[in-house]
Every structure is written in C-alpha cells, then in structure tokens.
Design a protein around this motif. Structure first.
Motif, mmCIF file in Angstrom:
data_model
loop_
_atom_site.group_PDB
_atom_site.id
_atom_site.type_symbol
_atom_site.label_atom_id
_atom_site.label_comp_id
_atom_site.label_asym_id
_atom_site.label_seq_id
_atom_site.Cartn_x
_atom_site.Cartn_y
_atom_site.Cartn_z
ATOM 1 N N UNK A 97 20.726 85.431 -15.384
ATOM 2 C CA UNK A 97 19.865 86.394 -15.482
ATOM 3 C C UNK A 97 19.463 86.941 -17.024
ATOM 4 N N UNK A 98 19.984 86.196 -17.654
ATOM 5 C CA UNK A 98 19.423 86.183 -19.037
ATOM 6 C C UNK A 98 18.886 85.064 -19.571
ATOM 7 N N UNK A 99 17.787 85.284 -20.634
ATOM 8 C CA UNK A 99 17.834 84.302 -21.354
ATOM 9 C C UNK A 99 18.871 83.738 -22.485
ATOM 10 N N UNK A 100 19.294 84.386 -22.619
ATOM 11 C CA UNK A 100 19.636 83.670 -23.754
ATOM 12 C C UNK A 100 20.486 82.061 -22.923
ATOM 13 N N UNK A 101 20.953 83.034 -21.257
ATOM 14 C CA UNK A 101 21.822 81.726 -20.393
ATOM 15 C C UNK A 101 20.698 81.056 -20.553
ATOM 16 N N UNK A 102 19.714 80.828 -20.758
ATOM 17 C CA UNK A 102 18.566 79.533 -20.124
ATOM 18 C C UNK A 102 18.637 78.457 -20.934
ATOM 19 N N UNK A 103 17.768 77.226 -19.787
ATOM 20 C CA UNK A 103 17.500 76.566 -20.921
ATOM 21 C C UNK A 103 15.718 75.884 -20.913
ATOM 22 N N UNK A 104 15.517 77.046 -19.672
ATOM 23 C CA UNK A 104 13.727 76.410 -19.323
ATOM 24 C C UNK A 104 13.444 78.385 -18.744
ATOM 25 N N UNK A 105 12.168 78.728 -19.434
ATOM 26 C CA UNK A 105 11.784 79.929 -18.653
ATOM 27 C C UNK A 105 10.954 79.818 -17.322
ATOM 28 N N UNK A 140 21.159 64.059 -16.921
ATOM 29 C CA UNK A 140 21.060 63.218 -18.420
ATOM 30 C C UNK A 140 20.942 64.227 -19.185
ATOM 31 N N UNK A 141 20.093 64.954 -19.580
ATOM 32 C CA UNK A 141 19.541 66.257 -20.535
ATOM 33 C C UNK A 141 19.874 67.174 -20.884
ATOM 34 N N UNK A 142 20.256 67.474 -19.378
ATOM 35 C CA UNK A 142 21.688 69.265 -19.419
ATOM 36 C C UNK A 142 22.608 69.427 -18.803
ATOM 37 N N UNK A 143 23.081 67.973 -19.260
ATOM 38 C CA UNK A 143 24.092 68.172 -19.106
ATOM 39 C C UNK A 143 25.778 68.703 -17.618
ATOM 40 N N UNK A 144 23.970 68.597 -16.768
ATOM 41 C CA UNK A 144 24.343 68.207 -15.193
ATOM 42 C C UNK A 144 23.826 70.043 -14.796
ATOM 43 N N UNK A 145 22.885 70.514 -15.817
ATOM 44 C CA UNK A 145 23.378 72.078 -15.162
ATOM 45 C C UNK A 145 21.905 72.946 -16.182
ATOM 46 N N UNK A 146 20.964 72.765 -15.321
ATOM 47 C CA UNK A 146 19.812 73.566 -15.746
ATOM 48 C C UNK A 146 19.444 74.821 -15.465
ATOM 49 N N UNK A 147 19.517 75.711 -16.119
ATOM 50 C CA UNK A 147 19.496 76.926 -16.310
ATOM 51 C C UNK A 147 18.126 77.384 -16.576
ATOM 52 N N UNK A 148 17.807 78.385 -15.441
ATOM 53 C CA UNK A 148 16.706 79.081 -15.421
ATOM 54 C C UNK A 148 16.416 80.288 -15.515
ATOM 55 N N UNK A 149 15.560 81.601 -16.392
ATOM 56 C CA UNK A 149 15.409 82.646 -16.642
ATOM 57 C C UNK A 149 13.802 82.614 -15.704
ATOM 58 N N UNK A 150 13.929 83.017 -15.248
ATOM 59 C CA UNK A 150 11.579 83.909 -14.478
ATOM 60 C C UNK A 150 11.645 85.217 -14.810
#
Lengths: 508, 169
Positions: free
Chosen positions: B79-87, B37-47
């Motif tokens: 790998x990159x924060x620029x690709x992330x939805x969540x830290x 619903x919220x992320x188009x099926x893909x949640x990207x995390x940068x740790x």
C-alpha cells in the motif's frame, strides 16, 4: 432468482417536451438535425435554464452536455432522455460573451459536466450553484480553454506541473470533526483520484470527490483523427468499457455517414458487449465482497473472470476485447470450431452464478445503503429484436446493487445464448465512405455501468472535428457522495466499489 | 455457511491446475530465484496509475488471481511506497499526476526499481505528449524497464519483471 422486488422507473416522454417547448416558444425546429434516434430543437441562450425546468417538470432524465467551438460561436448541446427516447437541445453563445444560464438548478447531474464545459471551453454558467473549476487542476492556466480551436494540442505546459493545492473543499466544522484526505495515489491497485472525508469518530459526515487527475486530453486528441484512429482512442477511454465506448463512437460515425452495419457485425458487437458486461460484473461482485473481508467471493469471481478473459483471447484475440470493433463493423469473427466452447461456457458460468449469488446474498455485511438507480435506454440493433429484462430494486443498498449485477449476468448469459444461436451469416464490415459534407451523429450504447453517449462531428474528409464521449461514471460518481452519508469510514471502500466509477472515463 | 465451505472444497486448488502451464511456472520460478538473491525472497511492488485507461490495472489484478498467484514467487503489492522495492507505473503521466508520481518515487527507499507497464507508460501509446500529458514515464522519473502491450497480458507482465530482475547487476 426469486423474491425480486420490482422497481418501476417513472419517466416522461421527450415528445411531450418537444411539444411543450415549441408551444411555449422556448425552442425552434431545425433542418440540420444530427444523425441518430434523437429529436432535436434549437434554444435561445437566455432560455437554456427554462427549458431544463420544463424537462424536469416532465420527469425527464438529464444525460449529457457538450460544447463545440465554431468561432466566433460556442455551441452547447444537452441530451435529455425520456421513456420514449432522447432529445438534443442546442444553443449558441458568443466566445467573447459566453454567459449561459445553468441547468444544474433543475438537474444536479449537470453540475460537473457544466463545470467541465466551463474549464474546457470557457462557457460561464451564470447561476451555477458551484463556481469552482472541475477538470482543470494546474495543467493549464485560468483563462485558457483547451477545447477552443485556437488552443494548440501541445498547449503551453510548465516543465513541471505543480500539485493542485489551491482547490477549496467544502469545510465542515464543529467539535470533534476531523478530515481525512485520501489520494490521488490510493493504497490498492486502482486509479487515482482524491477523496476528502469529514468524520466524527467512525461516522462519516461528508465526502467530497476531487477528480481529473488522469485527464489525458482525449477530446482534444480526437480532433483531426480518421475514423480508425478515433475507434482506437475510444477503446481506451476506460479500459473496462473498451467495447462499449468503441461501439458508441463507431455507431455515432456510422449514423453520421449513413452507413448500414452488416447484421453479423452487429451481432458480434453485441456478443462482445455482453462478454464485457459479464466480465466486469463477476469481477466486481467478488471485489465488492472482498472489501468487507469476504475473500471467498473474490477468489470465485476472479476465477470465473480469468477463464472468461482467456476465452476472449482465444476466440476474439484480446483478453479485454480491445480494437475488435472498427468503423463499419468488426475485425474478428467466431471460428465455428469455438461455438461448442462458447455454449458450454455459458452453461458453466450460469451454474456458478446461480450457486454463488444466494451464498453471497446471505452474507450480512453487505447491507450498506446505496441509492437506487437504473433506467434503460431505448434499444438499438441488434437489441431491438431481443428481449431484454432490466432488474431494479427499491432498496438502494450495496447488497441490492450487488444483486443487480448478479441478475444482469444471468440475463446477459441468456442474451449471449440467443445471439450465438441466431448469429447471421454475411459480411463483417462495410466501408465508411465520406459524404463529402460536414456531418454529425450521436451514439448511445448501454455499457455495463450504464448509458454511454458519444457525440461525433466529422468534416467533409471524414476527419474528426469534435468527439465527446460521456462515460456513465459522470452520473455515477456524484451518487457516491450522497450514499456515503451516515456510513462509517471503514465502509467507504465497499460503498465505492459498489458504484465503481471509472476515473479515466470521467477525467478524459 | 456449509454451502460456502462445500463450494471451497469443490473449487479445489486452481493454482495447481496452472502448474501444467509451464510458462507461468517457469517464469515464476525464475523470478523467485532472482528475488531470493537480490531481495531476500520478497519483492514489494507499489503500483501507480499515472494516467492509464485502467486496462493495465485489470491485468495487474489478474496476476494476483488463483491462476497466476504471483505471491507464491515472492512478488506482492504493497500500500505504501515506503514499503516498496519497485514502482510499477501505468499510463502516460498526466500533467495532473506529475507531482504525485514524483512524490511517490521520492518516497520509495533507494535502491529502487521503476517499471513502466504498458504501451502508454513505455512510449506514450495512444495519448503521447500534449497539453494534458507528459507522455512516457521516463519523461518524468528514471525507468529501469518497460513492458510493452496494450495492456500487457499477465504472462507478459511476469516476463517483464523477470527480465528486469535478471538484468540487475
């Protein structure tokens, strides 16, 4: 595994060092000896470098250095190891006139630990080959020394600590030389640190590490804690070595207080230490291979590791075995109903590893070079009654380092069987009573990365006056800078993983 | 090579075996619905490890192993924060990591979520605030959710992410 090429580590004896130093008048004996299986001598500050030269001539190994502030003096203690055990050398400088000869010219391993001492205590090593700061970035001012007793634990930090832009890296110049700065935030799920590469084309010329990003003030935080609090802190120096550090800290405390830990507790500690060793080795074998794109090994390694950790949780109550070791013993026991599970698990993992290692060792991309390491410390209970084989190879490459991990898993599994078989009945812990006097002790535990050292000084109430944990990573990290020469940039991850230094363990 | 292929065949699908573990599947599927619903099926995390002991990192690796395999629910680490939805931040924030964490946060495109994983990140844990540490993550950047635990188990991590996703307006 067949075809092991044995590598014998040559080393002198610390008893010879003691005899030589006394004979040459470079050191004196003392009545006040820290508790632990260590020899102890006191040295004049002016002779601090000379004693290191005698030690290096005897082919001894430099292990650690730490400071203590007893105003107006700064005590500095070095730990030197030989094939027969350890010796502590201690000297004293004034806090206002804190110049001391460096031991780094004789033992390169002392380089960063001495700079740590310089940053934390203000000891000035006069002939140190590298005068740069090490652990201090911009978190506190030059001229402030957090481990001096007059420095408050809260410090005097700015609202915002600026990034450490002024640290100077060794420059490499020449046509076509370029520089790659990496970190502190890395691409993967990994701890932070900075690497500076200089390369030509794909060939790496030089690598410099800049660590200290996760400095949390562990040594300062330990001061004033009771022993239970110290054990919790020690278990979080490096999460992958929680058992090792916690045991070393408790061992130092127990020696200082003259406490005898029950045999069952020692066996349970050893069982957990071996479980920690196996979990990390099997996980790392997979991760090393994964860094050259061999995901099969990662899947297999993490499969074994996950099952292993689930059993840690079921049997001991924590996936990483944190907080299971407490001062005086352990706070968990093995329920007899789990014994068959634990025995079956050993047989299963042995079969897996014996099948996997030959497959992996045939994989050609693991043939990068690595320097040979590997010296085992003299045993402590319960290992003093167990036979421990130490694998070592002449070739120092990634493949051999991976193979050592595989060998150690098999040896460790046999140890585990032995420990489970002979697990003594009896108490799980004893009380650690104060002796009513200040006391100190040294803990030495063979962690999965290598020797973990813990120095502990307690006050008359049993509270921590000084705690210094020396993670093996202090000595392993510099090896990465050496072994990387003449490798290509894309091989950095696998070289790094094969050493797998702990950032947190060295940053403290 | 044959031995390797053979081993792969005999290992089979570990992930299926865990389908029996209702908790993982229930949590995972619930996450998947929210992510759809919220992320188009893909949640990207940068740790970001801002000062952890590396215990949390070990468990973060674990959620990617064959047993949990959280990528099947659309959650993946980038790998990159620029690709992330969540830290996903671990550890107290050491003073030496303060600037790096703020810069990483700034590099994540808005709208962004921040999760503080583990007791240290949540409330300072064993280390707290000192000359060397800023303490909890919320002392440095805005935090949307905390996942307590030392370290949180893979299931607690999954549960924490789900709770945040369900809370999101």
């Amino acid at each position: 595994m067949s075809g092991r090429q044995e590598y014998t580590v040559t080393s002198g004896k610390v008893v010879d060092l003691k005899a030589q130093l006394l004979k040459q008048g470079l050191a004196v004996e003392s009545a006040q000896v820290p508790a632990g299986p260590v020899l102890y001598l006191e040295v004049l500050a002016d002779d601090w470098g000379r004693v290191a030269r005698v030690a290096v001539d005897l082919e001894l190994r430099w292990s650690a250095v730490w400071g203590e502030h007893h105003s107006p003096q700064l005590l500095v203690t070095s730990l030197i190891a030989g094939c027969d055990g350890h010796i502590l050398l201690r000297t004293m400088v004034s806090e206002n006139q804190s110049r001391l000869p460096s031991q780094t010219p004789y033992f390169p391993a002392a380089n960063r630990p001495e700079r740590h001492l310089q940053d934390m205590f203000g000891v000035q090593f006069v002939d140190h080959p590298d005068g740069r700061r090490w652990i201090r970035h911009q978190g506190w001012a030059e001229g402030e020394f957090p481990l001096r007793k007059d420095f408050p634990v809260a410090g005097n930090p700015a609202a915002e600590t600026p990034p450490d832009c002024s640290y100077t890296f060794e420059p490499v110049t020449g046509e076509g030389v370029y520089e790659v700065p990496v970190g502190p935030v890395h691409a993967g799920i990994i701890e932070p640190g900075h690497f500076r590469f200089q390369a030509i084309g794909e060939d790496m010329l030089y690598l410099e590490e800049h660590l200290g990003y996760v400095h949390k003030g562990i040594e300062k935080l330990a001061e004033g804690r009771d022993l239970a609090g110290l054990a919790r802190l020690a278990g979080r120096i490096s999460g992958d070595s929680s058992v090792g550090h916690c045991w070393a800290a408790c061992q130092a405390a127990e020696r200082a207080l003259g406490v005898e830990v029950p045999a069952r507790a020692l066996y349970l500690r050893a069982i957990m230490a071996e479980r920690e060793r196996i979990a990390n080795h099997i996980g790392d074998i997979g991760a090393i291979c994964n860094d050259v794109g061999f995901t099969f090994a990662l899947v297999q390694g993490s499969k074994i590791r996950e099952r292993w950790q689930r059993n840690n949780a079921t049997v001991f109550g924590h996936r990483l075995l944190m907080d299971r070791i407490i001062p005086g013993g352990v706070c968990c026991d093995i329920d007899p109903s789990y014994m068959p599970t634990l025995r079956a698990e050993i047989i299963e993992v042995r079969a897996e590893v014996e099948e996997l290692m030959p497959m992996l060792l045939e994989y050609p991309s693991l043939q990068d070079r690595l320097r040979t390491t590997g010296i085992l410390s003299p045993p402590y209970p319960p290992y003093d009654t167990l036979e421990v084989e130490v694998p070592a190879y002449i070739d120092g490459d990634v493949a051999k380092r991976t193979r050592v991990r595989g060998d150690e898993i098999l040896i460790s599994l046999t140890l585990l069987e032995n420990l489970l078989e002979n697990l003594p009945a009896g108490e799980l812990m004893v009380d650690c009573h104060n002796t009513g006097a200040e006391c100190d002790g040294v803990g030495l535990i063979e962690g999965w990365r290598g020797e973990i050292v813990a120095y502990l000084r307690l006050d008359a109430d049993g509270k921590v006056l000084r705690y210094f944990p020396r993670d093996p990573s202090w000595l392993n990290w510099p090896a990465l800078e050496e072994l990387i020469h003449n490798n290509i940039v894309p091989d950095f991850p696998v070289c790094n993983k094969s050493v797998n230094g702990s950032y947190s363990g060295q940053d403290l | 090579m044959l031995s390797i292929l053979n081993k792969i065949r005999r290992t089979g699908h570990l992930t299926e075996a865990v389908e029996a573990d209702e908790q993982v599947v229930k949590l995972g599927k619930a996450c998947q619905r929210e992510i759809a619903v919220s992320f188009g099926g893909s949640l990207a995390i940068r740790m970001v490890d801002a000062g952890s002991c590396n215990g949390c990192e070990l468990e973060m690796h674990a959620v990617n192993n064959s047993f949990y395999d959280i990528e099947r629910y659309g959650i993946h680490f980038v790998a990159s924060p620029r690709h992330a939805d969540m830290l996903l931040v671990t550890g107290v924030v050491s003073r030496h990591m303060q600037a790096a964490l703020k810069r990483t946060y700034a590099a994540v495109p808005a709208p962004k979520l921040v999760v503080a994983m583990g007791d240290c990140a949540a409330n300072g844990g064993e280390f707290g605030v000192s000359y060397a540490s800023c303490g909890a993550v919320e002392n440095v950047i805005p935090v949307d959710a905390v996942i307590p635990g030392c370290p949180p188990t893979p299931l607690q991590l999954l549960q924490g992410i789900l709770t945040l996703l369900q809370k999101k307006p």
